[in-house]
Design an enzyme around this catalytic site. Structure first.
Site, PDB file in Angstrom:
ATOM      1  N   LEU A 136       0.894  -1.195  -0.015  1.00 34.52           N
ATOM      2  CA  LEU A 136      -0.087  -0.257   0.166  1.00 34.52           C
ATOM      3  C   LEU A 136       1.003   1.307   0.106  1.00 34.52           C
ATOM      4  CD1 LEU A 136      -2.759   1.411   0.544  1.00 34.52           C
ATOM      5  CD2 LEU A 136      -2.433   1.249   2.630  1.00 34.52           C
ATOM      6  N   THR A 137       1.739   1.406   0.699  1.00 35.16           N
ATOM      7  CA  THR A 137       2.451   2.492   1.205  1.00 35.16           C
ATOM      8  C   THR A 137       3.456   2.626   0.160  1.00 35.16           C
ATOM      9  OG1 THR A 137       2.386   2.179   3.583  1.00 35.16           O
ATOM     10  CG2 THR A 137       4.202   3.564   2.877  1.00 35.16           C
ATOM     11  N   GLU A 138       3.660   4.053  -0.281  1.00 34.10           N
ATOM     12  CA  GLU A 138       4.546   4.719  -1.354  1.00 34.10           C
ATOM     13  C   GLU A 138       5.468   5.458  -0.874  1.00 34.10           C
ATOM     14  OE1 GLU A 138       2.363   5.816  -4.729  1.00 34.10           O
ATOM     15  OE2 GLU A 138       1.232   3.824  -4.619  1.00 34.10           O
ATOM     16  N   GLY A 142       2.268   7.975   2.457  1.00 33.42           N
ATOM     17  CA  GLY A 142       2.524   6.930   3.849  1.00 33.42           C
ATOM     18  C   GLY A 142       1.308   7.016   4.740  1.00 33.42           C
ATOM     19  N   ARG A 280      16.923 -10.696  42.047  1.00 41.03           N
ATOM     20  CA  ARG A 280      18.007  -9.935  42.109  1.00 41.03           C
ATOM     21  C   ARG A 280      18.200  -9.154  43.386  1.00 41.03           C
ATOM     22  NH1 ARG A 280      22.852  -7.997  40.259  1.00 41.03           N
ATOM     23  NH2 ARG A 280      23.037  -5.706  40.220  1.00 41.03           N
ATOM     24  N   ILE A 349      13.898  -2.325  35.291  1.00 41.71           N
ATOM     25  CA  ILE A 349      13.906  -3.146  36.543  1.00 41.71           C
ATOM     26  C   ILE A 349      15.393  -3.782  36.452  1.00 41.71           C
ATOM     27  CG2 ILE A 349      13.093  -4.983  37.542  1.00 41.71           C
ATOM     28  CD1 ILE A 349      10.366  -3.815  36.827  1.00 41.71           C
ATOM     29  N   GLU A 375       0.954  -0.059  10.159  1.00 44.96           N
ATOM     30  CA  GLU A 375      -0.588  -0.321   9.839  1.00 44.96           C
ATOM     31  C   GLU A 375      -1.112   0.868  10.453  1.00 44.96           C
ATOM     32  OE1 GLU A 375      -2.658  -4.046   9.718  1.00 44.96           O
ATOM     33  OE2 GLU A 375      -0.673  -5.082   9.904  1.00 44.96           O
TER      34      GLU A 375
HETATM   35  N1  COS Z   1     -13.633   1.178   6.056  1.00 44.87           N
HETATM   36  C1  COS Z   1     -14.253   1.283   4.901  1.00 44.87           C
HETATM   37  N2  COS Z   1     -14.349   2.516   4.509  1.00 44.87           N
HETATM   38  C2  COS Z   1     -13.475   3.695   4.770  1.00 44.87           C
HETATM   39  C3  COS Z   1     -12.547   3.413   5.899  1.00 44.87           C
HETATM   40  C4  COS Z   1     -12.686   1.914   6.610  1.00 44.87           C
HETATM   41  N3  COS Z   1     -11.948   1.836   7.676  1.00 44.87           N
HETATM   42  N4  COS Z   1     -11.885   4.485   6.236  1.00 44.87           N
HETATM   43  C5  COS Z   1     -12.323   5.262   5.260  1.00 44.87           C
HETATM   44  N5  COS Z   1     -13.142   4.847   4.279  1.00 44.87           N
HETATM   45  C6  COS Z   1     -13.624   5.482   3.145  1.00 44.87           C
HETATM   46  C7  COS Z   1     -14.861   6.738   3.716  1.00 44.87           C
HETATM   47  O1  COS Z   1     -15.928   6.292   4.107  1.00 44.87           O
HETATM   48  C8  COS Z   1     -14.527   7.430   2.412  1.00 44.87           C
HETATM   49  O2  COS Z   1     -15.419   7.065   1.546  1.00 44.87           O
HETATM   50  P1  COS Z   1     -16.442   8.070   0.859  1.00 44.87           P
HETATM   51  O3  COS Z   1     -15.669   8.628  -0.253  1.00 44.87           O
HETATM   52  O4  COS Z   1     -17.636   7.171   0.226  1.00 44.87           O
HETATM   53  O5  COS Z   1     -17.101   8.951   1.806  1.00 44.87           O
HETATM   54  C9  COS Z   1     -13.349   7.284   1.668  1.00 44.87           C
HETATM   55  O6  COS Z   1     -12.739   5.953   2.280  1.00 44.87           O
HETATM   56  C10 COS Z   1     -12.015   8.257   2.085  1.00 44.87           C
HETATM   57  O7  COS Z   1     -11.983   8.124   3.454  1.00 44.87           O
HETATM   58  P2  COS Z   1     -11.359   9.335   4.197  1.00 44.87           P
HETATM   59  O8  COS Z   1     -11.615  10.661   3.669  1.00 44.87           O
HETATM   60  O9  COS Z   1     -11.408   9.213   5.765  1.00 44.87           O
HETATM   61  O10 COS Z   1      -9.739   9.416   3.707  1.00 44.87           O
HETATM   62  P3  COS Z   1      -8.519  10.018   4.023  1.00 44.87           P
HETATM   63  O11 COS Z   1      -7.565  10.203   2.988  1.00 44.87           O
HETATM   64  O12 COS Z   1      -8.928  11.191   5.212  1.00 44.87           O
HETATM   65  O13 COS Z   1      -7.910   8.770   5.022  1.00 44.87           O
HETATM   66  C11 COS Z   1      -7.017   7.674   6.756  1.00 44.87           C
HETATM   67  C12 COS Z   1      -8.163   8.310   6.100  1.00 44.87           C
HETATM   68  C13 COS Z   1      -6.251   8.697   7.499  1.00 44.87           C
HETATM   69  C14 COS Z   1      -7.521   7.062   7.931  1.00 44.87           C
HETATM   70  C15 COS Z   1      -6.506   6.754   5.993  1.00 44.87           C
HETATM   71  O14 COS Z   1      -5.588   7.266   4.963  1.00 44.87           O
HETATM   72  C16 COS Z   1      -5.341   5.833   6.902  1.00 44.87           C
HETATM   73  O15 COS Z   1      -5.817   5.182   7.699  1.00 44.87           O
HETATM   74  N6  COS Z   1      -4.097   6.366   6.677  1.00 44.87           N
HETATM   75  C17 COS Z   1      -3.058   5.306   7.576  1.00 44.87           C
HETATM   76  C18 COS Z   1      -2.590   4.318   6.227  1.00 44.87           C
HETATM   77  C19 COS Z   1      -1.624   3.097   7.046  1.00 44.87           C
HETATM   78  O16 COS Z   1      -2.190   2.639   7.971  1.00 44.87           O
HETATM   79  N7  COS Z   1      -0.602   2.560   6.467  1.00 44.87           N
HETATM   80  C20 COS Z   1       0.134   1.528   6.880  1.00 44.87           C
HETATM   81  C21 COS Z   1      -0.092   0.507   5.873  1.00 44.87           C
HETATM   82  S1  COS Z   1       0.783  -0.827   6.708  1.00 44.87           S
HETATM   83  S2  COS Z   1       1.470  -1.534   5.043  1.00 44.87           S
END
Ligand code: COS
Length: 395
Positions: A136-138, A142, A280, A349, A375
């Site tokens: 996912l991440t680029e 991030g 200890r 500790i 995540e």
């Molecule tokens: N489940 C289902 N839908 C979701 C959701 C979820 N958990 N979170 C968001 N959505 C939906 C929203 O409802 C919205 O839908 P609509 O466009 O129909 O209204 C859409 O997705 C966009 O959501 P939102 O506007 O909240 O997106 P943002 O760009 O503000 O991002 C966060 C939200 C910050 C929460 C998200 O980008 C995030 O979790 N970032 C972290 C990423 C991460 O964890 N990376 C680690 C990867 S591990 S390899």
């Protein structure tokens, strides 16, 4: 190092059925006898734990929450969470390898895949024939995961994918990669993103930098470069434009397992600190008799117990079909921060011994830091929790 049965996991767990107790005992024994003795060497050599992954496969632990008809163990998410916790208690690298494979690399195909995709990929992943990975991440996307710059352009029945993904756990050794790419350049942000599954061996996927990390050092964290990768349309996961939401839903469940890792690591540190405090001696008495050490021990136990309940609660909600967006973020946030404090206390500790590599607690601290970042950072979890709270006002 022997892990000791501890007071917090001796209590019966209201969420547990018999199979949870059984799998916990089985994995605890395996982790104590086989995984813990290898943990230091893995940390020092950074060599991927192929032998351990083979054993996890033989024990049927690489497909715990997936149905038997697809090659899984047919158990529930809580059983999977308990396994992640017990492995992390012995070795963070082993836990993240299994967790990334299960909840990120395999679950999206189970949750969103067509029967054909399940036949082709889920069976291989759930039996452990393949490890799974998730991209996912680029470099420029991030926390703002919807800002993906990877593109997929339709060419007949195929998509041609170009872009770079980073921090792909199991990226080198995986059989499959689940990834997002922008399929509609006219839609900015999350809405233009679609999810796909590709085979790691396909031309067009190149191995980029292998990360050299603070902790979880033997886990395989890799940059994957898509350069003219051709993915058949039948490998699209869900509708065009639905990829971001599917990945967010995947992370909702995945975050519970990062919470479980934190609980396991913190418990592992407590396993070391408690007998150390009892044995200890300084100033003619065991250091556990000093109030300052007792306060730490008590706070550590409360933190681990509370974090465990939050993590099990989120898993139990998922098993009952509830949305876990809020519960999973709370569990991950609380467990990872409580675990960092708990492991820091364990080091304190142990004093000089805690700072030394002779004891595993310094490794646990380094491993645990990932739980506050991977995540979704703690800052993102707070954003998710607060948005969820505000949304509830208009529900
Ligand atoms: N489940 C289902 N839908 C979701 C959701 C979820 N958990 N979170 C968001 N959505 C939906 C929203 O409802 C919205 O839908 P609509 O466009 O129909 O209204 C859409 O997705 C966009 O959501 P939102 O506007 O909240 O997106 P943002 O760009 O503000 O991002 C966060 C939200 C910050 C929460 C998200 O980008 C995030 O979790 N970032 C972290 C990423 C991460 O964890 N990376 C680690 C990867 S591990 S390899």
């Amino acid at each position: 190092m022997m892990l000791r049965a501890d007071i917090t996991t001796k209590d019966p767990m209201p969420y547990f059925e018999e199979h949870h107790v059984e799998i916990r005992e089985m994995v605890r024994r395996y982790a104590t006898e086989q995984v813990a003795p290898r943990a230091r060497e893995l940390d020092e050599t950074k060599e991927f734990p192929h032998e351990t992954v083979k054993e996890l496969k033989e024990m049927g632990l690489l497909g715990i929450p997936f149905p038997e008809e697809w090659g899984g163990a047919g158990l529930d998410y809580l059983a999977y969470i308990v396994v992640v916790e017990e492995l992390a208690r012995a070795c963070g690298t082993t836990a993240i390898t299994l967790a990334a494979h299960t909840s990120l690399g395999t679950n999206p195909i189970y949750a969103f895949g067509t029967d054909r995709q399940k036949e082709k990929y889920l069976r291989k992943l759930a039996t452990g024939e393949w490890l799974g990975s998730f991209a996912l991440t680029e470099p420029g996307a991030g926390s703002d995961a919807g800002a993906s710059a990877t593109t997929a352009v339709k060419d007949g029945d195929e998509w041609v994918v170009t872009g770079t993904k980073v921090y792909c756990t199991n990226g080198t050794h995986a059989g499959s990669v689940i990834f997002t790419a922008r399929t509609n350049p006219d839609v900015k942000g999350p809405g233009g993103v679609t999810a796909f599954v590709a085979e790691r061996s396909w031309d067009g996927i190149q191995l980029g930098t292998l990360e050299d990390k603070l902790g979880l050092r033997a886990s395989d964290t890799r940059e994957l470069v898509f350069d003219g990768l051709r993915v058949p349309d039948e490998n699209r996961l869900g509708e065009e434009g639905s990829g971001f939401k599917k990945f967010m839903q995947t992370l909702d469940s995945g975050r519970i397992s990062i919470g479980a890792m934190a609980v396991g690591l913190a418990q592992g540190a407590l396993d070391v600190a408690l007998p150390y405090a009892a044995e200890r001696k300084q100033f003619g008495q065991s250091i556990g008799e000093f109030g300052a050490v007792q306060e730490r021990l008590a706070d550590m136990s409360v933190a681990v117990h509370t974090a465990r309940l939050a993590v099990y609660h989120a898993a139990a909600l998922k098993d009952r079909g509830h949305d876990v967006n809020y519960a999973a973020s709370m569990a991950k946030l609380y467990a990872s921060e409580a675990a960092m404090e708990t492991i820091d206390s364990a080091i304190q500790i142990l004093g000089g011994n805690g700072y030394s590599r002779e004891y595993p607690v310094e490794r646990m601290l380094r491993d645990c830091k990932l739980c506050e970042i991977g995540e979704g950072t703690s800052e993102i979890q707070r954003m998710v929790i607060a948005r969820s709270m505000l949304r509830s006002l208009s529900d």
